[in-house]
Design a protein around this motif. Structure first.
Motif, PDB file in Angstrom:
ATOM      1  N   GLY A  43       0.798  -1.225   0.000  1.00 50.09           N
ATOM      2  CA  GLY A  43       0.000   0.000   0.000  1.00 50.09           C
ATOM      3  C   GLY A  43       0.823   1.264   0.000  1.00 50.09           C
ATOM      4  N   GLU A  44       2.151   1.131   0.032  1.00 49.22           N
ATOM      5  CA  GLU A  44       3.050   2.293   0.034  1.00 49.22           C
ATOM      6  C   GLU A  44       3.793   2.412  -1.292  1.00 49.22           C
ATOM      7  N   SER A  45       3.277   1.794  -2.335  1.00 46.40           N
ATOM      8  CA  SER A  45       4.027   1.702  -3.593  1.00 46.40           C
ATOM      9  C   SER A  45       3.420   2.510  -4.735  1.00 46.40           C
ATOM     10  N   MET A  46       2.543   3.467  -4.443  1.00 45.79           N
ATOM     11  CA  MET A  46       1.959   4.283  -5.505  1.00 45.79           C
ATOM     12  C   MET A  46       2.964   5.319  -5.993  1.00 45.79           C
ATOM     13  N   GLY A  47       2.876   5.635  -7.277  1.00 39.96           N
ATOM     14  CA  GLY A  47       3.786   6.612  -7.866  1.00 39.96           C
ATOM     15  C   GLY A  47       3.070   7.456  -8.896  1.00 39.96           C
ATOM     16  N   SER A  48       3.306   7.161 -10.177  1.00 41.40           N
ATOM     17  CA  SER A  48       2.668   7.938 -11.247  1.00 41.40           C
ATOM     18  C   SER A  48       1.642   7.142 -12.042  1.00 41.40           C
ATOM     19  N   GLN A  49       1.616   5.819 -11.872  1.00 40.59           N
ATOM     20  CA  GLN A  49       0.728   4.998 -12.691  1.00 40.59           C
ATOM     21  C   GLN A  49      -0.704   5.027 -12.164  1.00 40.59           C
ATOM     22  N   PHE A  50      -1.644   5.164 -13.093  1.00 43.92           N
ATOM     23  CA  PHE A  50      -3.059   5.224 -12.738  1.00 43.92           C
ATOM     24  C   PHE A  50      -3.858   4.416 -13.748  1.00 43.92           C
ATOM     25  N   PHE A  51      -5.106   4.112 -13.400  1.00 41.83           N
ATOM     26  CA  PHE A  51      -5.934   3.383 -14.355  1.00 41.83           C
ATOM     27  C   PHE A  51      -7.325   3.993 -14.461  1.00 41.83           C
ATOM     28  N   LEU A  52      -7.878   3.860 -15.675  1.00 40.47           N
ATOM     29  CA  LEU A  52      -9.202   4.355 -16.011  1.00 40.47           C
ATOM     30  C   LEU A  52     -10.119   3.152 -16.197  1.00 40.47           C
ATOM     31  N   VAL A  53     -11.231   3.127 -15.463  1.00 38.85           N
ATOM     32  CA  VAL A  53     -12.163   2.007 -15.522  1.00 38.85           C
ATOM     33  C   VAL A  53     -13.222   2.296 -16.586  1.00 38.85           C
ATOM     34  N   TYR A  54     -13.278   1.484 -17.635  1.00 41.72           N
ATOM     35  CA  TYR A  54     -14.237   1.729 -18.718  1.00 41.72           C
ATOM     36  C   TYR A  54     -15.474   0.847 -18.617  1.00 41.72           C
ATOM     37  N   GLU A  55     -15.452  -0.109 -17.685  1.00 39.76           N
ATOM     38  CA  GLU A  55     -16.627  -0.943 -17.416  1.00 39.76           C
ATOM     39  C   GLU A  55     -16.539  -1.361 -15.954  1.00 39.76           C
ATOM     40  N   GLU A  56     -17.675  -1.322 -15.244  1.00 43.75           N
ATOM     41  CA  GLU A  56     -17.655  -1.644 -13.813  1.00 43.75           C
ATOM     42  C   GLU A  56     -16.856  -2.915 -13.550  1.00 43.75           C
ATOM     43  N   SER A  57     -15.959  -2.829 -12.576  1.00 38.43           N
ATOM     44  CA  SER A  57     -15.050  -3.941 -12.307  1.00 38.43           C
ATOM     45  C   SER A  57     -14.982  -4.226 -10.812  1.00 38.43           C
ATOM     46  N   GLN A  58     -14.940  -5.485 -10.477  1.00 39.40           N
ATOM     47  CA  GLN A  58     -14.688  -5.880  -9.094  1.00 39.40           C
ATOM     48  C   GLN A  58     -13.227  -6.301  -9.007  1.00 39.40           C
ATOM     49  N   ILE A  59     -12.453  -5.490  -8.298  1.00 40.08           N
ATOM     50  CA  ILE A  59     -11.014  -5.741  -8.170  1.00 40.08           C
ATOM     51  C   ILE A  59     -10.754  -6.141  -6.722  1.00 40.08           C
ATOM     52  N   PRO A  60     -10.458  -7.394  -6.461  1.00 43.67           N
ATOM     53  CA  PRO A  60     -10.320  -7.858  -5.078  1.00 43.67           C
ATOM     54  C   PRO A  60      -9.208  -7.133  -4.328  1.00 43.67           C
ATOM     55  N   SER A  61      -9.480  -6.827  -3.074  1.00 41.78           N
ATOM     56  CA  SER A  61      -8.441  -6.279  -2.199  1.00 41.78           C
ATOM     57  C   SER A  61      -7.420  -7.375  -1.905  1.00 41.78           C
ATOM     58  N   ASP A  62      -6.185  -6.971  -1.597  1.00 40.10           N
ATOM     59  CA  ASP A  62      -5.185  -7.923  -1.143  1.00 40.10           C
ATOM     60  C   ASP A  62      -4.820  -7.586   0.293  1.00 40.10           C
ATOM     61  N   GLU A  63      -3.715  -8.107   0.773  1.00 41.22           N
ATOM     62  CA  GLU A  63      -3.352  -7.873   2.176  1.00 41.22           C
ATOM     63  C   GLU A  63      -3.118  -6.415   2.498  1.00 41.22           C
ATOM     64  N   ALA A  64      -2.842  -5.593   1.468  1.00 37.89           N
ATOM     65  CA  ALA A  64      -2.634  -4.158   1.691  1.00 37.89           C
ATOM     66  C   ALA A  64      -3.943  -3.377   1.650  1.00 37.89           C
ATOM     67  N   GLY A  65      -4.975  -3.962   1.052  1.00 40.65           N
ATOM     68  CA  GLY A  65      -6.250  -3.265   0.916  1.00 40.65           C
ATOM     69  C   GLY A  65      -6.684  -3.162  -0.535  1.00 40.65           C
ATOM     70  N   GLY A  66      -7.430  -2.085  -0.843  1.00 44.05           N
ATOM     71  CA  GLY A  66      -7.904  -1.871  -2.205  1.00 44.05           C
ATOM     72  C   GLY A  66      -7.004  -0.905  -2.960  1.00 44.05           C
ATOM     73  N   TYR A  67      -7.617  -0.103  -3.833  1.00 44.90           N
ATOM     74  CA  TYR A  67      -6.864   0.816  -4.677  1.00 44.90           C
ATOM     75  C   TYR A  67      -7.418   2.231  -4.518  1.00 44.90           C
ATOM     76  N   THR A  68      -6.520   3.185  -4.409  1.00 42.74           N
ATOM     77  CA  THR A  68      -6.900   4.582  -4.174  1.00 42.74           C
ATOM     78  C   THR A  68      -7.727   5.130  -5.323  1.00 42.74           C
ATOM     79  N   VAL A  69      -8.960   5.524  -5.026  1.00 43.86           N
ATOM     80  CA  VAL A  69      -9.810   6.201  -6.000  1.00 43.86           C
ATOM     81  C   VAL A  69      -9.653   7.700  -5.781  1.00 43.86           C
ATOM     82  N   PHE A  70      -9.156   8.407  -6.785  1.00 39.12           N
ATOM     83  CA  PHE A  70      -8.914   9.836  -6.593  1.00 39.12           C
ATOM     84  C   PHE A  70      -9.652  10.716  -7.593  1.00 39.12           C
ATOM     85  N   GLY A  71     -10.510  10.109  -8.405  1.00 38.36           N
ATOM     86  CA  GLY A  71     -11.265  10.925  -9.338  1.00 38.36           C
ATOM     87  C   GLY A  71     -12.145  10.106 -10.233  1.00 38.36           C
TER      88      GLY A  71
END
Length: 250
Positions: free
Chosen positions: A186-214
């Motif tokens: 969960g401390e490994s975010m940098g510049s890479q981001f992703f755009l969701v074009y269809e509703e997706s269920q992305i399982p959390s791992d031991e660190a948690g989920g993914y930062t939604v910022f927009g």
């Protein structure tokens, strides 16, 4: 002059420089396409003369990234840069052989560190000329961008965390803008981001989920069209190249 006004003038100057660079890239691309079209036309005339066939139309311009070199050396910005507010972002991309706009809305209150990082990198021109390197088309439906090296391992020279504003049900609605990270870190975010074009269920791992910022407010169809084009031969990148021409924030 106040610090705020100085910052605004500096940001305006950077945006003007990026716009000039984008115009130069557009002129180079137009010239390249014209040259290819001219060569194709000459070749077509030769073939037509020999075998009496109708020439194929010239191919559309490709949207390849300017460089795949690392762009490290950036410093992690203070979360206060996000200003606890909503940001409006215009991300100009070359997709489908033409320049198109994707409008984004960033939530500086819900994800201050991610927004501060994205805004600062955008204003520094970090994303300009970079390609979107990963497309997923089964189970998880995202287009991933922000890595200058196009290998999925590049970044700005810093990493940050913890995870912010991850959905508790692991469901990422269509149009979600979120940060990519390493699995289990969960401390490994940098510049890479992703755009969701269809509703997706992305399982959390031991660190948690993914930062939604927009989220995407306009231009989802651009991402969808890229997804509809399918995967490249490597099974990772989109078959239809996508290059970020510039990112403007306000």
């Amino acid at each position: 002059m106040s610090t705020s006004k100085q910052r605004q003038r500096a940001q305006q100057a950077k945006q003007e420089q990026r716009q000039a660079a984008r115009r130069a890239r557009r002129r180079r691309r137009t010239a390249l396409v014209a040259a290819v079209a001219a060569l194709a036309l000459v070749g077509a005339f030769v073939v037509a003369a020999l075998v009496n066939t109708t020439p194929e139309p010239a191919a559309a311009g490709q949207c390849e990234p300017e460089s795949t070199a690392a762009r490290e050396g950036h410093e992690l910005p203070d979360p206060e840069v996000a200003e606890d507010r909503t940001w409006t972002v215009t991300m100009t991309v070359c997709a489908g052989g033409k320049e198109q706009a994707i409008e984004l809305e960033l939530d500086g209150k819900a994800a201050p560190q991610a927004v501060a990082s994205f805004v600062t990198l955008a204003q520094d021109g970090y994303f300009d000329g970079t390609g979107c390197h990963r497309l997923t088309t089964s189970g998880i439906f995202v287009l991933q961008c922000g890595d200058p090296t196009m290998q999925g391992t590049g970044g700005p020279g810093y990493e940050f965390g913890p995870i912010e504003n991850a959905p508790q049900d692991d469901v990422y609605p269509v149009g979600t803008l979120a940060m990519a990270r390493q699995g289990g870190n969960g401390e490994s975010m940098g510049s890479q981001f992703f755009l969701v074009y269809e509703e997706s269920q992305i399982p959390s791992d031991e660190a948690g989920g993914y930062t939604v910022f927009g989220k995407i407010t306009t231009g989802l169809d651009v991402v969808q069209a890229v997804a509809d084009g399918g995967l490249a031969a490597d099974g990772v990148a989109p078959a239809s190249p996508v290059t970020i021409e510039g990112v403007e924030t306000q």
